[in-house]
Design a protein around this motif. Structure first.
Motif, PDB file in Angstrom:
ATOM      1  N   GLY A  11      45.845 -16.264  -1.427  1.00 40.93           N
ATOM      2  CA  GLY A  11      44.827 -16.634  -0.435  1.00 40.93           C
ATOM      3  C   GLY A  11      44.767 -15.542   0.609  1.00 40.93           C
ATOM      4  N   GLY A  14      42.015 -15.087   3.122  1.00 44.52           N
ATOM      5  CA  GLY A  14      41.697 -16.268   3.930  1.00 44.52           C
ATOM      6  C   GLY A  14      42.209 -16.161   5.359  1.00 44.52           C
ATOM      7  N   GLN A  15      41.975 -17.233   6.121  1.00 44.88           N
ATOM      8  CA  GLN A  15      42.261 -17.154   7.558  1.00 44.88           C
ATOM      9  C   GLN A  15      43.756 -17.250   7.916  1.00 44.88           C
ATOM     10  N   ILE A  16      44.535 -18.030   7.199  1.00 48.70           N
ATOM     11  CA  ILE A  16      45.977 -18.085   7.531  1.00 48.70           C
ATOM     12  C   ILE A  16      46.611 -16.727   7.220  1.00 48.70           C
ATOM     13  N   ASP A  42      44.121 -12.845  -4.426  1.00 50.92           N
ATOM     14  CA  ASP A  42      43.013 -13.774  -4.138  1.00 50.92           C
ATOM     15  C   ASP A  42      42.144 -13.827  -5.390  1.00 50.92           C
ATOM     16  N   MET A  46      36.589 -12.630  -4.016  1.00 50.71           N
ATOM     17  CA  MET A  46      36.997 -12.233  -2.665  1.00 50.71           C
ATOM     18  C   MET A  46      37.536 -10.804  -2.594  1.00 50.71           C
ATOM     19  N   ILE A  87      49.485 -19.592  -0.259  1.00 54.20           N
ATOM     20  CA  ILE A  87      48.552 -20.141   0.735  1.00 54.20           C
ATOM     21  C   ILE A  87      47.212 -20.496   0.082  1.00 54.20           C
ATOM     22  N   GLY A  88      46.809 -19.702  -0.892  1.00 56.05           N
ATOM     23  CA  GLY A  88      45.492 -19.864  -1.511  1.00 56.05           C
ATOM     24  C   GLY A  88      45.367 -21.187  -2.233  1.00 56.05           C
ATOM     25  N   SER A  89      44.321 -21.915  -1.904  1.00 48.11           N
ATOM     26  CA  SER A  89      44.062 -23.149  -2.626  1.00 48.11           C
ATOM     27  C   SER A  89      42.608 -23.506  -2.405  1.00 48.11           C
ATOM     28  N   VAL A 129      52.139 -23.347   1.130  1.00 49.51           N
ATOM     29  CA  VAL A 129      51.398 -23.734   2.338  1.00 49.51           C
ATOM     30  C   VAL A 129      50.118 -24.479   1.949  1.00 49.51           C
ATOM     31  N   ASN A 131      47.377 -26.878   0.586  1.00 53.50           N
ATOM     32  CA  ASN A 131      47.465 -28.349   0.452  1.00 53.50           C
ATOM     33  C   ASN A 131      46.955 -28.877  -0.888  1.00 53.50           C
ATOM     34  N   MET A 155      55.633 -26.319   3.258  1.00 56.05           N
ATOM     35  CA  MET A 155      55.691 -26.109   4.704  1.00 56.05           C
ATOM     36  C   MET A 155      55.395 -27.364   5.526  1.00 56.05           C
ATOM     37  N   HIS A 187      53.474 -33.454   4.101  1.00 59.60           N
ATOM     38  CA  HIS A 187      52.623 -32.766   5.081  1.00 59.60           C
ATOM     39  C   HIS A 187      51.240 -33.413   4.994  1.00 59.60           C
TER      40      HIS A 187
HETATM   41  P1  NAI Z   1      40.837 -20.209   3.654  1.00 58.60           P
HETATM   42  O1  NAI Z   1      39.770 -20.964   2.947  1.00 58.60           O
HETATM   43  O2  NAI Z   1      40.494 -19.396   4.852  1.00 58.60           O
HETATM   44  O3  NAI Z   1      41.559 -19.230   2.619  1.00 58.60           O
HETATM   45  C1  NAI Z   1      41.971 -19.638   1.364  1.00 58.60           C
HETATM   46  C2  NAI Z   1      41.927 -18.435   0.455  1.00 58.60           C
HETATM   47  O4  NAI Z   1      42.515 -18.822  -0.782  1.00 58.60           O
HETATM   48  C3  NAI Z   1      40.497 -17.943   0.147  1.00 58.60           C
HETATM   49  O5  NAI Z   1      40.413 -16.542   0.382  1.00 58.60           O
HETATM   50  C4  NAI Z   1      40.348 -18.286  -1.333  1.00 58.60           C
HETATM   51  O6  NAI Z   1      39.513 -17.357  -2.019  1.00 58.60           O
HETATM   52  C5  NAI Z   1      41.799 -18.183  -1.802  1.00 58.60           C
HETATM   53  N1  NAI Z   1      42.059 -18.804  -3.092  1.00 58.60           N
HETATM   54  C6  NAI Z   1      41.482 -19.895  -3.660  1.00 58.60           C
HETATM   55  N2  NAI Z   1      41.971 -20.103  -4.888  1.00 58.60           N
HETATM   56  C7  NAI Z   1      42.889 -19.130  -5.106  1.00 58.60           C
HETATM   57  C8  NAI Z   1      43.723 -18.809  -6.204  1.00 58.60           C
HETATM   58  N3  NAI Z   1      43.681 -19.521  -7.338  1.00 58.60           N
HETATM   59  N4  NAI Z   1      44.545 -17.740  -6.098  1.00 58.60           N
HETATM   60  C9  NAI Z   1      44.567 -17.006  -4.975  1.00 58.60           C
HETATM   61  N5  NAI Z   1      43.782 -17.247  -3.918  1.00 58.60           N
HETATM   62  C10 NAI Z   1      42.957 -18.308  -3.971  1.00 58.60           C
HETATM   63  O7  NAI Z   1      41.969 -21.283   3.960  1.00 58.60           O
HETATM   64  P2  NAI Z   1      43.167 -21.215   5.017  1.00 58.60           P
HETATM   65  O8  NAI Z   1      42.672 -21.721   6.324  1.00 58.60           O
HETATM   66  O9  NAI Z   1      43.802 -19.880   4.958  1.00 58.60           O
HETATM   67  O10 NAI Z   1      44.120 -22.367   4.439  1.00 58.60           O
HETATM   68  C11 NAI Z   1      44.741 -22.234   3.185  1.00 58.60           C
HETATM   69  C12 NAI Z   1      45.446 -23.518   2.785  1.00 58.60           C
HETATM   70  O11 NAI Z   1      46.479 -23.832   3.684  1.00 58.60           O
HETATM   71  C13 NAI Z   1      44.549 -24.762   2.732  1.00 58.60           C
HETATM   72  O12 NAI Z   1      44.904 -25.503   1.569  1.00 58.60           O
HETATM   73  C14 NAI Z   1      44.959 -25.530   3.956  1.00 58.60           C
HETATM   74  O13 NAI Z   1      44.708 -26.909   3.795  1.00 58.60           O
HETATM   75  C15 NAI Z   1      46.432 -25.220   3.986  1.00 58.60           C
HETATM   76  N6  NAI Z   1      47.103 -25.468   5.269  1.00 58.60           N
HETATM   77  C16 NAI Z   1      48.396 -25.935   5.213  1.00 58.60           C
HETATM   78  C17 NAI Z   1      49.109 -26.158   6.373  1.00 58.60           C
HETATM   79  C18 NAI Z   1      50.515 -26.667   6.327  1.00 58.60           C
HETATM   80  O14 NAI Z   1      51.051 -26.941   7.401  1.00 58.60           O
HETATM   81  N7  NAI Z   1      51.155 -26.836   5.190  1.00 58.60           N
HETATM   82  C19 NAI Z   1      48.496 -25.908   7.702  1.00 58.60           C
HETATM   83  C20 NAI Z   1      47.166 -25.372   7.646  1.00 58.60           C
HETATM   84  C21 NAI Z   1      46.503 -25.176   6.459  1.00 58.60           C
END
Ligand code: NAI
Length: 335
Positions: A11, A14-16, A42, A46, A87-89, A129, A131, A155, A187
């Protein structure tokens, strides 16, 4: 100078990841002496965005950052990995059923588990990370049978940091004066943030180190508002920012991995989603957040904490949700 370690971030566009990558490159996770090779995974779509992230990483001009490898190929990303941030999902979209989300994500983490199994080092540390983090970690570990289960975690550190900050603010002390708040379970909104065994250092007022329940002196707040505020904190951030927590999630991911690599301080524990060994009566095999201590890159679940009836009922709710999630995941993955 130490040999570089291979660190995977999925991921990565992405933003994280955007907030996490700087921490990895500057040395605040693996230490100021530890060079890193970054493997950025990614999806194909992307790759252009990811190229922009790579340019920015180069422009940081940081000496610990060695190779930077952007890729859409899990085999390339996980090759000889020492640490992985998964992180990616697939994010939940409008109109999407919980089941659809689970199906998409369970398959991602199955594929990545298989890739880790084939290509990563056997002592790789994997932090999930994305979800639903606990169940994704369970699936990932299941499909990587050659890597010990203890090397996978989910996490809940962001929840722990949130709980610690809320208690500190309630007591009017600095956040680092609060220790050993626990996050139990999933979580998700069923998690149980528990301050029963937390302590606060009030030496400034001459009271020394005392228990948080004693300092707060308001059990109703601790059992009710404190718990629900932390359970809903992620949703509150989304409501305000229109996007999910990213800066704080990245900081928590860095905290989690740093403690896993360097260990916890004496007398302090942290919360991690790990495969249950049956401690505290939690069903074996689900990925459940427990208080742990860490030494030599191995965690131990803190033992012997007394669980009162209130806490027990909270633990049961979150364990049941995890049992259901893991059953749903099993159904999705049935051949
Ligand atoms: P985001 O949407 O900004 O980035 C996610 C990235 O993952 C995107 O660039 C997407 O293209 C990529 N991605 C999708 N499928 C993929 C794959 N098969 N292989 C590699 N990359 C892939 O999302 P953000 O904000 O970065 O969040 C990511 C995840 O973290 C979400 O599932 C969110 O719910 C989760 N999260 C978990 C937390 C925790 O405390 N455990 C806290 C905050 C978010």
């Amino acid at each position: 100078m130490m040999e570089p370690i291979n660190v995977v971030v999925t991921g990565a566009a992405g933003q994280i990841a955007y907030s996490l990558l700087y921490q990895l490159a500057v040395g605040s996770v693996f230490g100021p002496e530890q060079p890193v090779n970054l493997r950025l995974l990614d999806i194909k779509l992307m790759m252009d965005v990811l190229q922009g992230v790579v340019m920015e990483l180069e422009d940081l001009a940081l000496p610990l950052l060695r190779e930077i490898l952007p890729t859409a190929d899990a085999a390339v990303a996980f090759k000889d990995a020492d640490a992985a941030f998964l992180i990616g999902s697939m994010p939940r979209k409008q109109g999407m059923e919980r089941k659809d989300l689970l199906t998409a994500n369970v398959n991602i983490f199955k594929d990545q588990g298989e890739a880790l199994d084939k290509f990563a080092r056997k002592d790789v540390k994997v932090l999930v990370v994305g979800n639903p983090a606990n169940t994704n970690a369970l699936i990932c570990s299941h499909y990587a049978p050659s890597i010990p289960k203890e090397n996978f975690s989910a996490m809940t550190r962001l929840d722990q940091n949130r709980a610690q900050a809320l208690v500190a603010s309630r007591l009017g002390v600095q956040v680092d004066q609060i220790k050993n708040v626990i996050i139990w379970g999933n979580h998700s909104s069923t998690q149980y943030p528990d301050a029963t065994y937390a302590t606060v250092n009030l030496s400034k007022t001459g009271e020394g180190v005392i228990s948080v329940p004693q300092a707060v002196n308001d059990n109703e707040w601790l059992n009710d508002e404190f718990v629900s505020t932390i359970q809903k904190r992620g949703a509150s951030v989304i409501a305000a920012r229109k996007m999910s927590s990213a800066m704080s999630a990245a900081k928590a991911a860095g905290d989690h991995m740093r403690d896993w690599f360097t260990g916890t301080k004496d007398g302090q524990w942290v919360s991690m989603g790990v495969v249950s060994d049956g401690s505290y009566g939690i069903p074996k095999g689900i990925v459940f957040s427990f208080p742990v201590t860490i030494k030599n890159k191995k965690f131990s679940i803190v033992q012997g904490l007394e669980i009162n009836d209130f806490s027990r009922s909270k633990l049961n709710i979150t364990a049941e949700e995890l049992m259901e999630e893991s059953e749903e995941a099993r159904q999705v993955l049935k051949p």
